[in-house]
Design a protein around this motif. Structure first.
Motif, mmCIF file in Angstrom:
data_model
loop_
_atom_site.group_PDB
_atom_site.id
_atom_site.type_symbol
_atom_site.label_atom_id
_atom_site.label_comp_id
_atom_site.label_asym_id
_atom_site.label_seq_id
_atom_site.Cartn_x
_atom_site.Cartn_y
_atom_site.Cartn_z
ATOM 1 N N PRO A 1 0.793 -1.345 0.205
ATOM 2 C CA PRO A 1 -0.099 0.467 0.309
ATOM 3 C C PRO A 1 0.531 1.220 -0.202
ATOM 4 C CG PRO A 1 -0.025 -1.377 2.407
ATOM 5 C CD PRO A 1 0.580 -1.765 1.536
ATOM 6 N N ILE A 2 1.958 1.256 0.186
ATOM 7 C CA ILE A 2 2.869 2.237 0.427
ATOM 8 C C ILE A 2 4.680 2.360 -0.192
ATOM 9 C CG2 ILE A 2 2.000 3.353 2.661
ATOM 10 C CD1 ILE A 2 4.346 2.274 3.863
ATOM 11 N N VAL A 3 4.790 2.999 -0.292
ATOM 12 C CA VAL A 3 6.740 2.916 -0.987
ATOM 13 C C VAL A 3 7.221 2.630 0.446
ATOM 14 C CG1 VAL A 3 8.320 3.568 -1.730
ATOM 15 C CG2 VAL A 3 6.342 4.341 -2.593
ATOM 16 N N TYR A 4 7.834 1.268 0.654
ATOM 17 C CA TYR A 4 7.972 1.224 1.738
ATOM 18 C C TYR A 4 9.895 1.021 1.269
ATOM 19 C CZ TYR A 4 9.565 -1.009 6.280
ATOM 20 O OH TYR A 4 10.028 -1.755 7.763
ATOM 21 N N LYS B 1 17.951 -0.311 -5.124
ATOM 22 C CA LYS B 1 19.035 -0.391 -5.885
ATOM 23 C C LYS B 1 19.078 0.710 -6.977
ATOM 24 C CE LYS B 1 18.863 -5.480 -5.566
ATOM 25 N NZ LYS B 1 18.639 -6.758 -6.260
ATOM 26 N N GLU B 2 17.727 1.284 -7.121
ATOM 27 C CA GLU B 2 17.103 1.998 -8.364
ATOM 28 C C GLU B 2 18.432 4.181 -7.489
ATOM 29 O OE1 GLU B 2 14.965 0.398 -7.329
ATOM 30 O OE2 GLU B 2 14.029 -0.480 -8.905
ATOM 31 N N TRP B 3 17.824 3.837 -6.408
ATOM 32 C CA TRP B 3 18.548 5.357 -5.836
ATOM 33 C C TRP B 3 20.201 5.663 -6.021
ATOM 34 C CZ3 TRP B 3 21.295 6.274 -2.020
ATOM 35 C CH2 TRP B 3 21.230 5.807 -0.619
ATOM 36 N N VAL C 1 26.441 14.651 -0.103
ATOM 37 C CA VAL C 1 24.922 14.708 -0.364
ATOM 38 C C VAL C 1 24.069 15.157 0.342
ATOM 39 C CG1 VAL C 1 23.422 13.185 -1.644
ATOM 40 C CG2 VAL C 1 25.474 12.746 -2.256
ATOM 41 N N SER C 2 23.306 15.532 0.415
ATOM 42 C CA SER C 2 22.135 16.355 0.619
ATOM 43 C C SER C 2 20.926 16.540 0.725
ATOM 44 C CB SER C 2 23.079 17.958 1.432
ATOM 45 O OG SER C 2 21.664 18.147 2.628
ATOM 46 N N LEU C 3 20.374 15.946 1.727
ATOM 47 C CA LEU C 3 18.192 16.699 2.003
ATOM 48 C C LEU C 3 18.469 18.170 1.719
ATOM 49 C CD1 LEU C 3 15.459 15.141 0.965
ATOM 50 C CD2 LEU C 3 15.392 14.606 3.008
ATOM 51 N N TYR C 4 19.638 18.682 2.036
ATOM 52 C CA TYR C 4 18.890 20.039 2.104
ATOM 53 C C TYR C 4 19.350 21.078 1.706
ATOM 54 C CZ TYR C 4 18.056 16.717 6.429
ATOM 55 O OH TYR C 4 17.383 15.751 7.084
ATOM 56 N N MET C 5 20.184 21.248 0.479
ATOM 57 C CA MET C 5 20.349 21.869 -0.154
ATOM 58 C C MET C 5 20.153 22.251 -1.492
ATOM 59 S SD MET C 5 24.695 20.868 -0.372
ATOM 60 C CE MET C 5 24.283 19.116 -1.641
ATOM 61 N N ASN C 6 20.058 23.643 -1.752
ATOM 62 C CA ASN C 6 18.861 24.280 -2.409
ATOM 63 C C ASN C 6 19.449 24.267 -4.184
ATOM 64 O OD1 ASN C 6 17.682 25.454 -0.509
ATOM 65 N ND2 ASN C 6 18.465 27.554 -0.229
ATOM 66 N N LYS D 1 10.034 7.833 -3.148
ATOM 67 C CA LYS D 1 9.499 8.506 -1.633
ATOM 68 C C LYS D 1 9.219 10.305 -2.417
ATOM 69 C CE LYS D 1 8.897 5.730 2.380
ATOM 70 N NZ LYS D 1 9.310 6.319 3.821
ATOM 71 N N GLY D 2 9.876 10.217 -3.398
ATOM 72 C CA GLY D 2 9.975 11.536 -3.807
ATOM 73 C C GLY D 2 10.997 12.649 -3.325
ATOM 74 N N GLY D 3 12.195 12.014 -2.994
ATOM 75 C CA GLY D 3 13.018 12.873 -1.791
ATOM 76 C C GLY D 3 14.398 13.665 -2.992
ATOM 77 N N VAL D 4 14.000 14.465 -2.700
ATOM 78 C CA VAL D 4 15.548 15.267 -4.042
ATOM 79 C C VAL D 4 16.331 15.389 -3.148
ATOM 80 C CG1 VAL D 4 16.015 16.765 -6.010
ATOM 81 C CG2 VAL D 4 13.427 16.141 -5.338
ATOM 82 N N PHE D 5 17.592 14.940 -3.713
ATOM 83 C CA PHE D 5 18.464 14.876 -3.554
ATOM 84 C C PHE D 5 19.730 15.359 -3.944
ATOM 85 C CE2 PHE D 5 16.208 11.432 -0.991
ATOM 86 C CZ PHE D 5 16.768 11.572 0.467
#
Length: 556
Positions: A339-342, A348-350, A414-419, A429-433
């Motif tokens: 039901p969700i992306v777990y 492997k993809e990312w 690599v960071s989730l918090y850089m612009n 899950k849609g997170g852009v790193f």
């Protein structure tokens, strides 16, 4: 063998083992498994978050297989081992008539089900809890030297699995205080402590970092009934799935006629009440109470044998659970059925996408002890490091030698918090790193700041501050910036500010190698009304400041 284990039992146990092997092979790792795989790359007698049993299991698995099965093989073995031990504990001769019921009931417990193949500290904890109860039952019958030694070693195995094991031992002891006058019981305790000495030594050599973190450093949040206590009650339900009414009714109806029955009741009620009280202080996790599945499985099965009407309903609900959990287990490996992306989906993809952009150079992940080992695992062993800053938490990367492997190297940061960055990638899950290339990476995350008092007056002028440099090279002061982080009563970081500081030795321009340098400093003002704690933080070369001290009590 067939006298203790009927053929049908062995067939079903073999089928479950095969199912778990197939599941292990086709299901990607969850992040915690990748983290414990990282533990296993350097076997030690302790790790930041847990004792070393989980790492040992992974190392043993890796001798026979690669990939996911090289992480999970021993968990598959311990999973069926737990069921075999539980079956051996049950003495009622009628159990041979209800072999299928036994497997259906065990399969119906969601966490007991998945910990039959996932490699987490709770997997050996469940096995050694079952084994502990079996040996304790034998010990009650005959306190022989063999049973005593075995009991001591099993208690050590419990403690090497997870610190929660102390509750298992404590509540069983509490159920039978006569053991305090039993010399063989004390000998078993001595044997267990002797076997546990390597981990005690590790804790001592690492300044009890694990104990300090779990007891004093973890941030919390304001109490809410829904998030804390109600959430805990739901966790009690989730541990048993659809058969939870029968499991708890069996616990309620059981009478303690013998010492072993008392042990099962004290262990079950003790764990439940302990974490209920804990839920009024902090949020509890579902797996924290999973150990009750062992004594309560014995109680529930005993109740099932004796009550025909309940047995029918437990059988039906267990079959429904079997269907739902099988679908869920397929979904763990095949995302469209889930039901969700777990966590088992898309790793492997990312990893492949990031590797295509970063190549074979080391990867430094900002604030992610989870993605760092996951990338290392699926990239074929690429060097990685988690650079933890003051907004995150300490972990194994804080205390091991991984930082040295990226020093002076060209890395992808690599960071989730850089612009913006040199490249970017996205997970399922849609997170852009975003990532940037750093030609000569340099960090000093092992620098430690020390104040002279556990309570710091914020108005204090010329406050003494010591910085210990554990590195083999001196560090120019121009490369670092000292900051202070202000925390609320729940130890949540609310703001950070620069500190003005001056070396006590006039003219000092660097932190001495493998030595302590002394400073005086003044803490900046803060307008936070609920400021209760502070911690010191050092940034280097323009990086986000790290976790550079313990948490101190702050007073205005």
């Amino acid at each position: 063998m067939t006298q203790k284990f009927p053929k049908l039992f062995l067939y079903l146990l073999g089928a479950l083992f095969l199912l778990n092997l197939v599941q292990s092979f086709f299901t990607e790792l969850i992040y915690d498994e990748a983290y414990y795989w990282y533990y296993a790359q350097n076997l030690d007698s302790g790790y930041f978050d847990h004792p070393p049993m989980v790492a040992l299991l992974i190392k043993l698995s890796s001798f026979l297989f690669n990939g996911e099965l090289g992480v999970r093989l021993m968990s598959c073995i311990l999973g069926i081992g737990t069921l075999a031990v539980l079956w051996h504990i049950i003495e009622d001769e009628r159990k041979k008539d209800y072999v299928v019921h036994f497997f259906l009931m065990m399969f119906a417990m969601p966490l007991l089900n998945v910990y039959g193949f996932l490699t987490l500290p709770d997997t050996p904890l469940l096995f050694f809890t079952a084994l502990f109860l079996l040996i304790y039952k034998r010990f009650l019958v005959k306190a022989s030297m063999g049973n005593t030694v075995f009991l001591g070693l099993v208690m050590a195995g419990l403690m090497y699995s997870k610190y929660h094991a102390v509750l298992v031992i404590f509540f069983v002891l509490l159920s039978n205080l006569k053991l305090l006058r039993n010399k063989y019981a004390w000998l078993a305790v001595f044997i267990s402590l002797l076997a546990y000495l390597p981990h005690f030594a590790w804790l001592y050599n690492n300044d009890f970092v694990t104990i300090k973190y779990h007891l004093f450093e973890r941030p919390n949040q304001p109490y809410s009934f829904e998030g804390f206590t109600l959430g805990y009650i739901l966790n009690l339900v989730l541990n048993f799935g659809l058969i939870f009414p029968f499991a708890y009714w069996a616990l309620f109806k059981k009478k303690a006629n013998e010492d072993f029955d008392k042990a099962l009741l004290f262990l079950s009620y003790g764990i439940i009440l302990f974490f209920l009280l804990s839920s009024f202080q902090r949020r509890t996790q579902t797996q924290w109470v999973i150990v009750i599945c062992i004594p309560m499985a014995l109680l529930a099965y005993d109740y099932l044998i004796q009550n025909a009407k309940s047995r029918k309903w437990m059988y039906r609900l267990s079959i429904l659970s079997l269907i739902l959990l099988l679908i869920g287990r397929i979904g763990l490996a095949y995302q469209p059925l889930f039901p969700i992306v777990y966590e088992t989906h898309g790793n492997k993809e990312w990893v492949n996408e990031l590797k295509s952009k970063a190549g074979d150079i080391p990867i430094v992940f900002e604030n992610s002890y989870r993605r760092s080992p996951m990338y290392q695992f699926y990239s074929g062993g690429t060097t990685t490091f988690s650079l933890n800053n003051v907004h995150y938490r300490q972990n194994q990367y804080t205390i091991d030698a991984s930082e040295s492997k990226v020093q002076g190297k060209k890395v992808a940061y690599v960071s989730l918090y850089m612009n913006k960055g040199d490249f970017e990638y996205q997970d399922l899950k849609g997170g852009v790193f975003k990532g940037v290339f750093i030609e000569n990476f340099e960090s000093f995350r092992k620098l430690r700041c020390y104040a002279d008092s556990e309570v710091i007056q914020l108005s204090q002028k010329n406050m003494p501050l010591k910085i210990y440099n554990p590195y083999d090279v001196a560090i120019p002061l121009e490369k670092i910036n000292i900051r202070v982080g202000y925390l609320n009563p729940y130890k949540q970081l609310k703001e950070t500010k620069d500190i003005k500081y001056s070396p006590i030795e006039g003219g000092a321009t660097f932190l001495k190698a493998r030595d302590t340098t002394y400073f005086t400093c003044s803490l900046p003002d803060s307008k936070l009304e609920d400021l209760s704690y502070l911690k010191f933080s050092i940034s280097e070369n323009g990086l986000q400041s790290g976790i550079s001290s313990q948490t101190y009590k702050a007073e205005r």
